[in-house]
Motif scaffolding. Structure first.
Motif, PDB file in Angstrom:
ATOM      1  N   THR A   1      -0.629   2.043 -12.288  1.00 29.86           N
ATOM      2  CA  THR A   1      -1.048   3.408 -12.609  1.00 29.86           C
ATOM      3  C   THR A   1      -2.566   3.540 -12.607  1.00 29.86           C
ATOM      4  OG1 THR A   1      -1.040   2.948 -14.969  1.00 29.86           O
ATOM      5  CG2 THR A   1       0.938   3.911 -14.065  1.00 29.86           C
TER       6      THR A   1
ATOM      7  N   GLN B   1      -2.829   9.250 -14.431  1.00 28.49           N
ATOM      8  CA  GLN B   1      -1.455   9.741 -14.429  1.00 28.49           C
ATOM      9  C   GLN B   1      -0.751   9.478 -13.104  1.00 28.49           C
ATOM     10  OE1 GLN B   1      -0.285  13.097 -16.606  1.00 28.49           O
ATOM     11  NE2 GLN B   1      -2.397  13.707 -16.995  1.00 28.49           N
ATOM     12  N   THR B   2      -1.440   8.905 -12.157  1.00 25.74           N
ATOM     13  CA  THR B   2      -0.798   8.556 -10.893  1.00 25.74           C
ATOM     14  C   THR B   2      -0.039   7.251 -11.079  1.00 25.74           C
ATOM     15  OG1 THR B   2      -2.572   9.594  -9.668  1.00 25.74           O
ATOM     16  CG2 THR B   2      -1.194   8.047  -8.466  1.00 25.74           C
TER      17      THR B   2
ATOM     18  N   GLY C   1       7.688  14.084  -8.441  1.00 23.61           N
ATOM     19  CA  GLY C   1       6.345  13.568  -8.661  1.00 23.61           C
ATOM     20  C   GLY C   1       5.267  14.313  -7.904  1.00 23.61           C
TER      21      GLY C   1
ATOM     22  N   ASP D   1       3.090  17.655  -6.498  1.00 25.35           N
ATOM     23  CA  ASP D   1       2.602  18.841  -7.189  1.00 25.35           C
ATOM     24  C   ASP D   1       3.596  19.982  -7.030  1.00 25.35           C
ATOM     25  OD1 ASP D   1       1.955  18.404  -4.597  1.00 25.35           O
ATOM     26  OD2 ASP D   1       0.191  19.691  -4.588  1.00 25.35           O
TER      27      ASP D   1
ATOM     28  N   ASN E   1       4.516   9.611  -9.679  1.00 26.99           N
ATOM     29  CA  ASN E   1       3.772  10.792 -10.074  1.00 26.99           C
ATOM     30  C   ASN E   1       2.465  10.786  -9.295  1.00 26.99           C
ATOM     31  OD1 ASN E   1       2.944  13.062 -11.361  1.00 26.99           O
ATOM     32  ND2 ASN E   1       2.337  12.025 -13.263  1.00 26.99           N
ATOM     33  N   ASP E   2       2.204  11.877  -8.586  1.00 27.33           N
ATOM     34  CA  ASP E   2       1.003  11.918  -7.755  1.00 27.33           C
ATOM     35  C   ASP E   2      -0.051  12.791  -8.424  1.00 27.33           C
ATOM     36  OD1 ASP E   2      -0.926  11.984  -5.879  1.00 27.33           O
ATOM     37  OD2 ASP E   2       0.326  12.709  -4.244  1.00 27.33           O
ATOM     38  N   ASP E   3      -1.072  12.144  -8.954  1.00 30.64           N
ATOM     39  CA  ASP E   3      -2.185  12.898  -9.538  1.00 30.64           C
ATOM     40  C   ASP E   3      -3.472  12.466  -8.830  1.00 30.64           C
ATOM     41  OD1 ASP E   3      -3.457  14.668 -11.308  1.00 30.64           O
ATOM     42  OD2 ASP E   3      -3.943  13.037 -12.681  1.00 30.64           O
TER      43      ASP E   3
END
Lengths: 288, 319
Positions: A42, A45-46, A84, A86, A142-144
């Motif tokens: 990680t 948050q990614t 995950g 947006d 999760n893609d941040d």
């Protein structure tokens, strides 16, 4: 929108050359039981998870190409969890729009997978595993922002967990150029800024001070090394700059920041590896 | 998932037990050296010379690791052994494998290594003990001997150039396994022992047979499932005849022992007859299926282990 405030801070409070909180764990709970190695990585948050299956015999002997006979063949598959990505705006949330979105991201993932396969080919000590192949499956949970770097790092950790020999702990970071500044490890907001983006993989082993001029043992871009006489930049194994034009000085700045970022990440990664080893070794010693 | 308060407590207890196991002091006799890929292996002096073993590389005149693991030294030979890896076959190992494919005059066997192992028709004894005729009919009958997906026991006869194993089953000990279950554990949890076939006495007069394959495949079955092939050899039984019904009591015992082995894999303890029995004894009073799912049980197992270790350390201090 301004990405770096007057105080020199980014929208999430970081300095331009600062990574988000980095953490990693072995044995991700999603695939821990069935594979030979798995990990989770990680950046803030990614989150990315990776699992390694094999090495096992090359499945179809008839389609063996000349490469896979004497070396380990690596196949990478990358997926993104639908939850995950947006969020899709309500207006466009029709079926067709969702489909389009997912097909676009799957094309991106395929490109990324091919790129990773090429990079990993020089990272793995592949000659020790003739006539066999390894299958790597990675997913963005999760893609941040900077998901590609998280995926790559997750894959490297999973390979190490599976006991596959690597020449070094290779780590990746992303960076972007916005407002004339290099922003290391961009988050999703900065990614939407559409600046020039950069993905860097670097080796992280300690080198002796004296061999500062010596070249590394893997696919270096030698021209780059001649242009930039910087020790940090010499560690870079692969880089990929996309999304616009940059002045040479800016490229230098970008790569240097990435190399520094890689060092930072590698400290976290190596620490996690040692911790994992200690844990596994503690249970197997002197048992009656 | 809704987790009850008790379960949550048990999970925390398990985690803290694992934590204290990690921090419990290392035995003074052996100092473990851990390395990660690319790191210079500690304690190796390049000027004195060294031999490059498995898991190492030489770059820029220095010995560096290629895997994350424990450093092992034999005189000048330095190697790094990863904690978790696929099985590396060695001549003489007893292995349990699953038949993947039948090709001409040979079976391809999955033995959990990075290459499929090969079992040649010529390195197998016929169940009846009679001489084999080298004709086509004999080749066509291969599937009656071992069919795909059958689980067999065999020994590594030799290694090929690329590291693949050549197996043989030329002893009455080896052959198809039946009346039991296959449990897969991490190969590094199995130590090479003089004996790999074991009969565990789970209750007075009640035995369960365990075949601990060096490759991390473990067969748990009713008595005679793995060893006493002689009885079946006399009458040359076919596959169907071997399918004897195992009664419920025995099945329960098999499953309980199999779950004990899985517990050992879960908490990463060596799999030996003694360790299986010690888990088995502790599992009394719990039904077989909750051995694996109950964190409380795992916590107790680990705490007992810590107790045992501190006691041996105290004993060592006394001496």
């Amino acid at each position: 929108m301004e990405y770096v405030s007057l105080e020199g801070l980014r929208n999430d409070g970081r300095r331009p050359n600062e990574c988000r909180h980095t953490s990693c764990a072995f044995e991700n709970p999603i695939s821990a039981n069935s594979c030979s190695g798995s990990a989770e990585f990680t950046f803030g948050q990614t989150t990315a998870v990776a699992a390694v299956f094999g090495p096992h015999s090359s499945l179809s002997t008839s389609t063996i190409d000349s490469l896979s006979i004497e070396r380990l063949k690596v196949t990478v598959e990358i997926t993104s969890a639908a939850f995950g990505m947006d969020a899709i705006p309500k207006k466009r949330a029709t079926n067709a729009a969702t489909l389009m979105k997912s097909s676009k991201s799957s094309r991106k993932n395929k490109e990324l997978a091919v790129k990773f396969e090429q990079i990993l080919r020089c990272c793995i000590d592949a000659k020790r595993y003739p006539r066999s192949e390894v299958y790597v499956s990675a997913a963005t949970i999760n893609d941040d922002g900077s998901a590609s770097a998280a995926l790559f790092n997750g894959i490297v950790l999973a390979l190490v967990d599976a006991g596959i020999p690597m020449l070094d702990v290779f780590v990746a970071v992303c960076a972007t150029r916005l407002d004339g500044e290099t922003l290391l490890d961009q988050n999703e907001v900065e990614e939407r800024g559409r600046g020039v983006e950069c993905f860097v993989v670097a080796e992280t082993k300690e080198r002796r001070k004296t061999d500062g001029l010596q070249k590394g043992n893997i696919g270096f871009n030698s021209k780059m090394n001649d242009d930039y006489g910087d020790d940090d930049v010499k560690r870079i194994v692969s880089y990929d700059i996309s999304g616009g034009k940059l002045a040479p000085a800016a490229v230098d700045d970008l790569l240097r920041a990435c190399a520094k970022g890689c060092d930072e990440v590698s400290r976290v990664v190596r620490k996690a590896m040692k911790k994992r080893l200690r844990k596994l070794a503690s249970t197997t010693r002197n048992l009656a | 998932m809704i987790v009850s308060e008790v379960e949550q407590q048990m999970r925390e207890r398990k985690m803290s037990a694992l934590q204290s196991l990690t921090t419990s002091s290392a035995p003074s006799s052996r100092v473990m050296l851990y390395t990660t890929p690319g790191e210079v292996v500690d304690g190796v002096n390049a000027s004195e010379g060294f031999l490059k073993g498995h898991g190492t590389q030489v770059s820029e005149g220095e010995l560096r690791a290629t895997v994350s693991g424990v450093v092992e030294r034999v005189n000048k030979l330095v190697s790094v052994k990863p904690m978790k890896a696929k099985y590396t076959p060695e001549t003489g190992d007893v292995v349990v494998g699953r038949i993947n494919m039948i090709s001409s005059k040979r079976w391809k066997v999955d033995i959990n290594s990075r290459q499929e192992a090969v079992l040649q028709l010529s390195s197998v004894n016929l169940p009846s003990g009679q001489q084999r005729r080298r004709n086509e009919a004999d080749e066509l009958n291969m599937s009656r001997l071992f069919d795909t997906a059958d689980v067999i026991s065999a020994e590594v006869q030799s290694l090929f150039q690329d590291g693949a194993a050549n197996l043989h089953a030329r002893s009455t000990k080896y052959g198809r396994l039946s009346r039991g279950v296959l449990v897969e554990v991490c190969p590094s949890l199995v130590k090479r022992l003089p004996q790999h076939f074991h009969a565990l006495e789970v209750a007075p007069g009640v035995f369960i047979e365990v075949l601990i394959g060096c490759n991390g495949f473990i067969w748990v079955g009713s008595p005679g499932a793995a060893t006493s092939k002689q009885a079946t050899n006399e009458k040359s039984k076919t596959h169907e005849e071997e399918l004897v019904v195992v009664d419920k009591k025995e099945r329960e015992n098999i499953v309980r022992v199999a779950n004990c082995v899985r517990v050992l894999d879960e908490i990463f303890f060596y799999v030996t007859p003694q360790s299986i029995m010690s888990i088995y004894k502790q599992s009394e009073g719990i039904d077989a299926k909750s051995i694996l799912t109950s964190d409380g049980f795992l916590a107790r197992v680990i705490e007992r282990e810590i107790d045992a270790r501190t006691r041996t350390e105290e004993d060592a201090d006394m001496l």
